[in-house]
Design a protein around this motif. Sequence first.
Motif, PDB file in Angstrom:
ATOM      1  N   PHE A  54     -13.482 -34.748 -43.585  1.00  0.00           N
ATOM      2  CA  PHE A  54     -13.693 -34.602 -42.140  1.00  0.00           C
ATOM      3  C   PHE A  54     -14.145 -35.921 -41.519  1.00  0.00           C
ATOM      4  O   PHE A  54     -13.677 -36.322 -40.450  1.00  0.00           O
ATOM      5  N   ASN A 127     -21.112 -34.340 -32.592  1.00  0.00           N
ATOM      6  CA  ASN A 127     -20.744 -33.476 -33.712  1.00  0.00           C
ATOM      7  C   ASN A 127     -21.694 -32.312 -33.940  1.00  0.00           C
ATOM      8  O   ASN A 127     -21.259 -31.186 -34.139  1.00  0.00           O
ATOM      9  N   GLY A 225     -14.906 -25.870 -43.128  1.00  0.00           N
ATOM     10  CA  GLY A 225     -14.426 -27.229 -43.354  1.00  0.00           C
ATOM     11  C   GLY A 225     -13.130 -27.189 -44.139  1.00  0.00           C
ATOM     12  O   GLY A 225     -12.885 -26.258 -44.929  1.00  0.00           O
ATOM     13  N   ASP A 249     -11.642 -27.044 -38.639  1.00  0.00           N
ATOM     14  CA  ASP A 249     -11.266 -28.426 -38.930  1.00  0.00           C
ATOM     15  C   ASP A 249      -9.933 -28.522 -39.678  1.00  0.00           C
ATOM     16  O   ASP A 249      -9.472 -27.575 -40.303  1.00  0.00           O
ATOM     17  N   SER A 266      -6.642 -22.647 -37.723  1.00  0.00           N
ATOM     18  CA  SER A 266      -7.805 -23.530 -37.789  1.00  0.00           C
ATOM     19  C   SER A 266      -8.421 -23.644 -36.407  1.00  0.00           C
ATOM     20  O   SER A 266      -7.717 -23.696 -35.395  1.00  0.00           O
ATOM     21  N   ASP A 268     -10.187 -26.288 -34.448  1.00  0.00           N
ATOM     22  CA  ASP A 268     -10.320 -27.744 -34.552  1.00  0.00           C
ATOM     23  C   ASP A 268     -11.298 -28.270 -33.502  1.00  0.00           C
ATOM     24  O   ASP A 268     -11.170 -27.962 -32.320  1.00  0.00           O
ATOM     25  N   GLN A 269     -12.259 -29.078 -33.935  1.00  0.00           N
ATOM     26  CA  GLN A 269     -13.199 -29.698 -32.991  1.00  0.00           C
ATOM     27  C   GLN A 269     -12.819 -31.135 -32.648  1.00  0.00           C
ATOM     28  O   GLN A 269     -13.527 -31.819 -31.931  1.00  0.00           O
ATOM     29  N   PRO A 271     -12.434 -34.261 -34.434  1.00  0.00           N
ATOM     30  CA  PRO A 271     -13.421 -35.274 -34.813  1.00  0.00           C
ATOM     31  C   PRO A 271     -13.021 -36.700 -34.464  1.00  0.00           C
ATOM     32  O   PRO A 271     -13.882 -37.548 -34.222  1.00  0.00           O
TER      33      PRO A 271
END
Length: 322
Positions: A54, A127, A225, A249, A266, A268-269, A271
């Motif tokens: 990640f 985060n 994750g 993620d 998923s 998803d943030q 990253p």
Amino acid sequence: MRSIRKTLTVAVAAASVLALAACSSQGGAQAQSGATDQSYVVAMITHESPGDSFWDKVRAGAEQAAGELNVELRYSNNPDGGQQATLVQNAIDSQVDGIAVTLSQAAQVGPAAQRAVDAGIPTVAFNSGIEEYPTYGIGMYFGSDETLAGRTAGERIAEAGGGRTLCVIHEQGSVSLEARCAGVLATSPDTENLQVNGTDLPSVQQTIGAKLQQDPSITHVVTLGAPVALAASQATAETGSRAEIITFDLNSDVATAVQDGRISFSIDQQPYVQGYMSVQSLWLNLTNGNDLGGGLPVLTGPSVVDSSNIAEIAGYAANNTR
């Protein structure tokens, strides 16, 4: 009030991304300011655990922004809250120009971040720590609302008919991961948490497999994750479980698993955006006095990736930018 906050933060995030796109089309950072000859040092300090892919995306975004903006990026990490706080103090002592920090262990790391703010060092959180960052005087935050993200996953499970859900927490004491599972529970009530050691993926696979054998009524496994999602997929294959795998993620392997149906979807943030915006926001603050978000968090997620959009996203995941 919370729904208004979400609307505002999404609007700010959209405006920020549009601004980035506009700058990119006009030649990048030089179109934003003529002051790019000035070099700055930014420390990025995270709770990354060994082997967690990640953070490769976070660093890729941060390094991209640093390269565009003539910033020296100093990245360091430690999953132990006390050790991470020491890294923050080291950055203060070395008189960096800006600090970007995660607040997974907010009670330990937050006071160190407060010392950076008190020392006059521009500081952003990203985060993790979306609820805690204002407590420590930090004015900007980039990340996902983890409770909302968890609720989003739970709602999709419920819409598909519900069932018994296992929510796998791979990092003990992480406020972000606990918030995700709490969100899943809020919208999919038959949810049980399972604690695993995310730094030992063979053990993760064995623990999930044992739980699936012990409780064959489990219909969904939610992992928090990408590497854990792949371990869960292997566990279902080995045990013969028909439980659906849902994850938070992305990486290229998870993207492939979504494409071939081994993982349902998923949350998803993004990253890469978190890393990019953290560095860019510090540069904007240092060069132009900007304060993005107006004290509210800038949301980078949740963004759902499933069979409907994975074809267009998979290439970016392979490039380590999504």
